[in-house]
Each structure stands twice: as structure tokens, then as C-alpha cells.
Design a protein around this motif. Structure first.
Motif, PDB file in Angstrom:
ATOM      1  N   SER A  23      -5.239  -1.898   0.681  1.00 25.88           N
ATOM      2  CA  SER A  23      -5.083  -0.715   1.515  1.00 25.88           C
ATOM      3  C   SER A  23      -6.303   0.201   1.426  1.00 25.88           C
ATOM      4  O   SER A  23      -6.742   0.752   2.426  1.00 25.88           O
ATOM      5  CB  SER A  23      -3.814   0.039   1.103  1.00 25.88           C
ATOM      6  OG  SER A  23      -3.634   1.197   1.865  1.00 25.88           O
ATOM      7  N   VAL A  24      -6.828   0.381   0.226  1.00 23.32           N
ATOM      8  CA  VAL A  24      -8.089   1.103   0.030  1.00 23.32           C
ATOM      9  C   VAL A  24      -9.093   0.120  -0.535  1.00 23.32           C
ATOM     10  O   VAL A  24      -8.862  -0.489  -1.576  1.00 23.32           O
ATOM     11  CB  VAL A  24      -7.913   2.307  -0.915  1.00 23.32           C
ATOM     12  CG1 VAL A  24      -9.263   2.955  -1.208  1.00 23.32           C
ATOM     13  CG2 VAL A  24      -6.960   3.333  -0.303  1.00 23.32           C
ATOM     14  N   ASP A  28      -1.500  13.517  -2.549  1.00 22.15           N
ATOM     15  CA  ASP A  28      -0.405  13.104  -1.676  1.00 22.15           C
ATOM     16  C   ASP A  28       0.076  14.206  -0.738  1.00 22.15           C
ATOM     17  O   ASP A  28       1.002  13.995   0.047  1.00 22.15           O
ATOM     18  CB  ASP A  28       0.772  12.599  -2.522  1.00 22.15           C
ATOM     19  CG  ASP A  28       0.579  11.154  -2.969  1.00 22.15           C
ATOM     20  OD1 ASP A  28      -0.208  10.438  -2.333  1.00 22.15           O
ATOM     21  OD2 ASP A  28       1.208  10.757  -3.965  1.00 22.15           O
ATOM     22  N   GLY A  68       4.336   4.315  -1.524  1.00 16.94           N
ATOM     23  CA  GLY A  68       3.539   4.178  -0.310  1.00 16.94           C
ATOM     24  C   GLY A  68       2.179   3.578  -0.581  1.00 16.94           C
ATOM     25  O   GLY A  68       1.778   3.372  -1.731  1.00 16.94           O
ATOM     26  N   TYR A  69       1.451   3.317   0.505  1.00 18.25           N
ATOM     27  CA  TYR A  69       0.199   2.575   0.402  1.00 18.25           C
ATOM     28  C   TYR A  69      -0.986   3.335   1.004  1.00 18.25           C
ATOM     29  O   TYR A  69      -2.050   2.767   1.225  1.00 18.25           O
ATOM     30  CB  TYR A  69       0.320   1.218   1.118  1.00 18.25           C
ATOM     31  CG  TYR A  69       1.661   0.548   0.973  1.00 18.25           C
ATOM     32  CD1 TYR A  69       2.207   0.324  -0.291  1.00 18.25           C
ATOM     33  CD2 TYR A  69       2.391   0.151   2.080  1.00 18.25           C
ATOM     34  CE1 TYR A  69       3.445  -0.280  -0.437  1.00 18.25           C
ATOM     35  CE2 TYR A  69       3.630  -0.462   1.945  1.00 18.25           C
ATOM     36  CZ  TYR A  69       4.156  -0.670   0.689  1.00 18.25           C
ATOM     37  OH  TYR A  69       5.378  -1.267   0.545  1.00 18.25           O
ATOM     38  N   ASP A  70      -0.803   4.626   1.271  1.00 20.03           N
ATOM     39  CA  ASP A  70      -1.855   5.404   1.919  1.00 20.03           C
ATOM     40  C   ASP A  70      -2.522   6.329   0.913  1.00 20.03           C
ATOM     41  O   ASP A  70      -1.912   6.759  -0.072  1.00 20.03           O
ATOM     42  CB  ASP A  70      -1.288   6.230   3.080  1.00 20.03           C
ATOM     43  CG  ASP A  70      -0.723   5.359   4.182  1.00 20.03           C
ATOM     44  OD1 ASP A  70      -1.316   4.293   4.429  1.00 20.03           O
ATOM     45  OD2 ASP A  70       0.305   5.742   4.781  1.00 20.03           O
TER      46      ASP A  70
END
Length: 699
Positions: free
Chosen positions: A413-414, A596, A538-540
Motif C-alpha cells: 500500500s505504501v 490517522d 486500514g491500509y492508508d
């Protein structure tokens, strides 16, 4: 290979006779510094390794931690330093292969790699040769086996000229009910060797890794370097999945240091058992191999499995499916002895536990590292900014990581280039963050404080993507421990890293020790590479690039200590290391919560090059900044545990962490800095060109 006289006396007393040639070689390798940690084992108790989510701690091929009750992660790290000097391509490639097989031996599927690389001065032709070969070896092997390389670090320091470091970490994923360990389970089970055939490559690699590098190492020690075959490794990965899924494996160990002798002996010793192995039954690729060669060769892409007798045929079928070699080489026994036979002759018959764990520890003198002098260079802010920004240590590492496939598996994701990688583990509905590295400037200046800062730095990297630490593994690299000053520095990095992780409440669940990283050019800096995992919902993550629409806050505030900084390295200065944070765990947790927030637009930690490099790295073609800094020391201090946050709600940040305002971001694509009345102004293109010096030189 030769067994030291003092060790030979102990072996003779234990066996009641002279050891055979093969026994002497086996003891010499299993009792080497590389395998037995004779100079470091007594120090490792400083690390706290237990925790609510720790399933398997130190001592196995890899550690295991729980994401939830159904989903586990494996985590391990290893070094391939000496081999990467002798043969940078194969040395680095087989380092990747080895840590991946450590992951397989726990029943896991490898999902991510991180490599931490250390070379001599970048301007030296030999350093560039090593860098080019190592990066190519990592990329060719990792890309071919389909495991993404998602993070790591690359550092340059003159004291690595004669001995580079290649440290590789791997993360694996498995369901809880698939866990396998290296502890042999039951007498009567079979030992089965699956994978590549055995040759003479890597013979004596464990003992080679336990000695200083000689001036002629590149030619004389080449036979001790393994040769990798990533396509066979990929087949082994898939075969391992099938074997574990079919519940055919009782225990497993990868064949790494000391080859078959190390893997099989350690398996049965961990179970309090013994075994009998017929060495002639090992599938071989070279003719006329003798018992010692078969037992100790470190040929790659091989696994040793303990298999119930009724499952042997099923294991053979899976090996055949993937065109892998398969040999039933022996039986697990209840004798407690490790026995090897070759063509009707018993060549090894010794207590397994004594072989694996009987090496005596070294009692070595230490000298405390000297106190640094204070010598702050008199330079202009502008010249200092230009020099630090263009340093190979702070320059963009895109030349390195663009050669790695970092998206295979569709979990990344990153990606590389931010503070930490972030992986989407969808089955657990969690993001897993990974950071890895160390800064030799820090530990050269102050081994204890620099190692403590290494722990804080990696935790801060995780927090920058909104993750909180879960567990860590370490790769402790040092020079010749028989030199009191070198051993004193090594002792200090162990203590500093252990204290830093303890204060962060991060269990250190495994690792690796690599000593005798010494050569004709002298010892390496004490180098405590740390790889740290974190988790988040989450994945952000907010990213490090400015949006151009927020206020800039410096979490942790300004610091003025310059010890260990790239600024002092550029201008031959020295200073005491900056103050360490009093509350690292609270600061990391607060920063993770800030990352976050919906109002948080960007987060970037302050590390190599200090605030100057952090701000420069946050520039984009469309977003710039206007900020002020009290003075030159505050601009270049590398005090750990700090980060720059771009936010639309400064008060929401301040309720979670201590922070001072730096200025604001805008849409200019330029950097404007007021440093105690000195104005600096740079366009994005100029900053990008300065930071691309690595690629410009190497391409």
C-alpha cells in the motif's frame, strides 16, 4: 577448516577419543562465532522478547507474532556480509534466499523483504562496484522468486570500505494452524531433504564468516560463497506451501550455515532427540564428494523436513511435481546422539545437544568508547544546506529501490521511498508497516545513544504511516570482538538497542549476530540494524509529500545537538549526541494517532540530514513551503523521535503530541527557509537534481 586446540581438548574429553576428520570439521563450524554466538550470547539476555502477541520468540529459524487469533506473521533477519564482499552478486542473492527459507521453515509464505546495506565512501570505485553487484543480486533473486522488496536503507561510511554489510529481513504470512517449528517431534520419523542437489559451494561458510576478511579474500575465499538459483527457490516456496497445507511436515529447518550438519543437528537437539543419517543418500550434483563435503556444504535452496514414515511417499510426490530433488536421508532416534554414516563407516557420533549448544562462551575484555570532542565547523547555512542535501547518505535512493519489484503480491500500500512500507493483510483487516535500518554516523559518535536512537527512529517511521509497533528483530554487526575497543562499542550498541526497545515496549523476538567484520582497512562501525513491524487498522497513510494546503508543525520540537549528524560528517566536525526523548513510547503513539487524522495531509520523520533534508524531501512539483528555523544546529540536528506534520487542524495535533509551528505549505513548488535571519530559497527542480546525485553518478 581447523578446530582450535582449546576446543579440540573439550571435544576429546566429551567423546573420550579423538574426533574424526568429519567430526572436527562439524564442531569447528557449529562452534564458530557465526553459529554459536560465543562472544555475544551472554549479552543478548538484555533484550525483552516476550509479549502478548509473541507466539515464537528467539531460537527458531524465524520469530512468529500474532495479528489476531487466526493470522500470524513470521519475522526474521540475517546477514551475508563476508560473502557479499567476496562476490557481491551471489553473496547478496543468497542472503535473500536464506532468509526466505527461514520463513518457509515456519510454515509461512514470504510476503515482503527489506534490505539494509552499508558500503564504504560512495566516491570510491570499489564501493560503487560492491553497491552495483549487491543491488543486482538482491533484485534478480527477489524479483525472480516473486517476493516484493518493500523497504530498507542504504548507507555510506568510510569504515565499511574493506567489509560491507548486507542485512536482509523477511516477513511471512500464515494461518495459525499451519505453524511449523524446528523442534524434532518423534523418534521413528524420517529426515527428508528436499530441493537443490548438494555441491561443494559454500563449504565452510560458517567458519569463513567467523574470521576477519583477509586482503586476498576476493580470490582465496570465493569457494566459501554459495551460488543461488532463484528459480529453484520459487519452486521450493510453492512446494513448501503444498507440504504444509497437506499436513505432511512435523518439523523443518532451512539448510544455511553449516549446511546439512547445522540444520539436522539443531533440529534433533531442540527436540532432545538424536538421529542417524546416511550421507551417501543425499542427492549430489558433483562426483566423488566425501562425507565432510556432503555434511557441511552450504549449497542453496535446500530444506530438511521431519516426516512421518507413512507420509514419505506423499512428500516425494510433491517434490516430483515441482521437479525438486528429494532424498530420505535418515531417521530420528531417541539416542540423543547425532550420527552420520558414509559408505558403511560411522564418521560422526556425538551428542546432538553438545554439538549444537556446547560451545564455550568467550570472556573478552572491553574498553569504553572515548568521549567525543566538541568541534563545530564554521560554515555558512547555504553551503551546509547544499552539502548535506547532495550527500550520498541523504540523496534519493530511487536508483536502488527502482530495481526491486515492490508490488508483486498486490499487498503493498505504501511503497519504498516513504518512512515505512505498508502492507495490506486483508484476511486480518489490518495494515502491517515495516521499517528497517541503522545509521553508522550515530553509532560511531555514540554507540549506546546511537543504538537507542535506532530503535526510536524505526518506531517513528512506523508512526509516520499511522502504525504502532508490534515486534522487532535485530542484526547486530561488529568488528573483531577480540579487540577491547571494538567489543566495548559492540556491547554498547546491544545495551542501547535493548533499552530503546524496552522503553518503546517493543519485544525483540529474534535476530542475528555478525562479528569479525574487520579487514585490512580496520573494523566496521558498530551497526545495530533493526527491523520493526507495526500494525494499524486500514491500509492508508498520509504520505510524505506536501499538499500545499496546511500548517507545518514539528513534532518533538527543535533540537540542537549535532553529534552523529550528516552535517558534521560533511565538514569533519564532532559533537555530543543529541538528547534522547524521555517519553519515546508516548511520542510514537501520539504521532501514530496524528497520522490517522483526516486533517493530517502529510507526515515525514526527521532523521538523516535533520530538518533540512526532511523539508526538502517533502517538496513536490506543485507544493512548496515557507518556514523558519532558529539556527543552523536546529536545521541539521538528527535527534530521534521527531516528525514534520502538514495539517489543516494544528490544535488537533497539539492535543496529541508536543509540537512547534514551522510555517505553512503553499502551491509554489519551492522551499523558502529563514534560518535565524538567513534566507534560503530553492525551486523543486534544483532540490530534486541535488538529491539525484546517486543516480546521476551510477547511471
Amino acid at each position: 577448516m581447523s578446530l582450535a586446540d582449546s576446543d579440540r581438548e573439550l571435544v576429546e574429553a566429551e567423546l573420550g577419543r579423538d574426533p574424526t576428520t568429519t567430526e572436527a570439521a562439524l564442531f569447528e563450524n557449529l562452534w564458530s562465532e557465526h553459529c554459536a554466538y560465543r562472544s555475544s550470547r551472554m549479552l543478548l539476555s538484555a533484550f525483552e522478547s516476550e509479549g502478548d502477541r509473541v507466539v515464537v520468540g528467539p531460537g527458531d529459524d524465524a520469530a512468529v507474532v500474532a495479528l489476531d487469533e487466526d493470522t500470524y506473521l513470521t519475522f526474521g533477519v540475517e546477514s551475508h556480509n563476508h560473502p557479499s564482499y567476496v562476490d557481491p552478486y551471489d553473496g547478496a542473492a543468497t542472503g535473500v534466499g536464506g532468509i526466505v527459507r527461514d520463513t518457509l521453515s515456519m510454515g509461512a509464505y514470504p510476503i515482503a523483504l527489506a534490505d539494509s546495506l552499508y558500503f564504504g565512501d560512495f566516491d570510491a570505485e570499489h564501493s560503487q562496484y560492491l553497491l552495483d553487484g549487491v543491488v543486482e543480486g538482491i533484485s534478480d533473486y527477489g524479483n525472480a522468486i516473486g517476493v516484493p522488496t518493500v523497504g530498507g536503507s542504504t548507507q555510506f561510511h568510510g569504515d565499511y570500505e574493506g567489509n560491507p554489510l548486507v542485512n536482509v529481513a523477511c516477513v511471512g504470512l500464515l494461518d495459525a494452524d499451519r505453524l511449523v517449528t524446528a523442534t524434532a517431534q518423534e523418534p521413528g520419523n524420517k529426515l527428508v531433504l528436499v530441493g537443490n542437489s548438494t555441491g561443494r559451494d559454500g563449504l565452510g561458510g560458517a567458519s569463513f564468516a567467523s574470521e576477519d576478511l583477509a586482503e586476498d579474500a576476493e580470490t582465496e575465499d570465493r569457494p566459501a560463497v554459495q551460488v543461488g538459483d532463484p528459480y529453484t527457490e520459487k519452486l521450493l516456496i510453492e512446494a513448501s506451501e503444498d507440504l504444509v497445507s497437506a499436513n505432511l511436515v512435523e518439523s523443518a529447518r532451512d539448510l544455511g550455515a553449516a549446511g546439512l550438519g547445522g540444520a539436522s543437528c539443531e533440529m534433533v537437539a531442540k527436540g532432545g532427540l538424536g538421529c542417524v543419517i546416511a550421507l551417501e543418500d543425499v542427492h549430489q550434483r558433483e562426483p566423488n564428494m566425501n562425507a565432510t563435503e556432503i555434511l557441511l556444504a552450504e549449497s542453496q535452496e535446500r530444506m530438511c523436513y521431519e516426516v512421518a514414515p507413512e507420509n514419505v511417499d506423499a512428500v516425494r510426490d510433491i517434490a516430483d511435481k515441482y521437479d525438486l530433488g528429494c532424498s530420505v536421508i535418515g531417521d530420528v532416534t531417541d539416542s540423543g546422539n547425532f550420527v552420520c554414516e558414509f559408505e558403511g563407516e560411522t564418521v560422526v557420533d556425538a551428542p546432538a545437544e553438545y554439538l549444537a549448544d556446547g560451545a564455550p562462551l568467550n570472556d573478552l575484555p572491553t574498553e569504553a568508547p572515548p568521549e567525543p570532542t566538541v568541534s563545530i565547523p564554521d560554515t555558512s547555512v547555504a553551503s551546509a544546506f547544499d552539502a548535506v542535501l547532495a550527500s550520498p547518505n541523504t540523496a534519493s535512493k530511487r536508483w536502488v529501490y527502482r530495481q526491486y519489484d515492490h508490488e508483486v503480491g498486490a499487498r503493498t500500500s505504501v511503497r519504498p521511498g516513504d518512512d515505512a512500507a505498508l502492507l495490506a493483510v486483508r484476511r486480518a483487516e489490518q495494515g502491517v508497516a515495516l521499517s528497517a535500518g541503522a545509521n553508522p554516523n550515530w553509532t560511531s559518535a555514540a554507540p549506546y545513544e546511537g543504538a537507542y536512537a535506532t530503535a526510536v527512529e524505526n518506531a517513528t517511521n512506523l508512526a509516520a504511516v499511522g502504525a504502532t509497533p508490534l515486534a522487532a528483530v535485530d542484526c547486530l554487526n561488529g568488528g573483531n570482538p577480540e579487540k577491547p575497543g571494538v567489543y566495548g562499542g559492540f556491547t554498547n550498541i546491544v545495551e542501547g538497542l535493548a533499552d530503546g526497545c524496552r522503553d518503546l515496549s517493543v519485544p525483540v523476538v529474534g535476530g542475528n549476530v555478525s562479528l569479525y567484520n574487520d579487514s585490512a582497512t580496520g573494523p566496521i562501525p558498530p551497526t545495530p540494524t533493526l527491523a520493526m513491524l507495526g500494525t494499524k487498522s486500514g491500509y492508508d497513510a498520509p504520505g510524505t509529500g506536501l499538499s500545499g494546503e496546511g500548517t507545518l508543525l514539528l513534532v518533538g520540537g527543535h533540537a540542537s545537538g549535532l553529534g552523529g549528524s550528516e552535517y558534521l560528517a560533511q565538514f569533519d566536525g564532532s559533537d555530543r549526541f543529541p538528547a534522547l526523548p524521555d517519553d519515546p513510547a508516548d511520542r510514537v503513539a501520539g504521532l501514530a494517532s496524528v497520522a490517522d487524522l483526516d486533517s493530517t495531509l502529510a507526515v515525514h520523520d526527521v532523521s538523516d540530514g535533520g530538518l533540512a533534508v526532511t523539508l526538502a524531501e517533502m517538496l513536490t512539483a506543485d507544493a512548496g513551503l515557507d518556514a523558519s528555523v532558529p539556527g543552523l544546529p536546529e536545521l541539521f540536528s538528527e535527534a530521534p523521535g521527531r516528525a514534520v506534520v502538514e495539517t489543516t487542524d494544528p490544535d488537533a495535533v497539539r492535543t496529541r503530541v508536543d509540537a512547534v509551528e514551522l510555517g505553512h505549505s503553499d502551491g509554489s513548488g519551492a522551499l523558502s527557509l529563514d534560518v535565524n535571519g538567513t534566507e534560503l530559497a530553492y525551486e523543486f527542480e534544483a532540490v530534486a537534481d541535488a538529491r539525484d546525485t546517486l543516480a546521476a553518478e551510477l547511471d
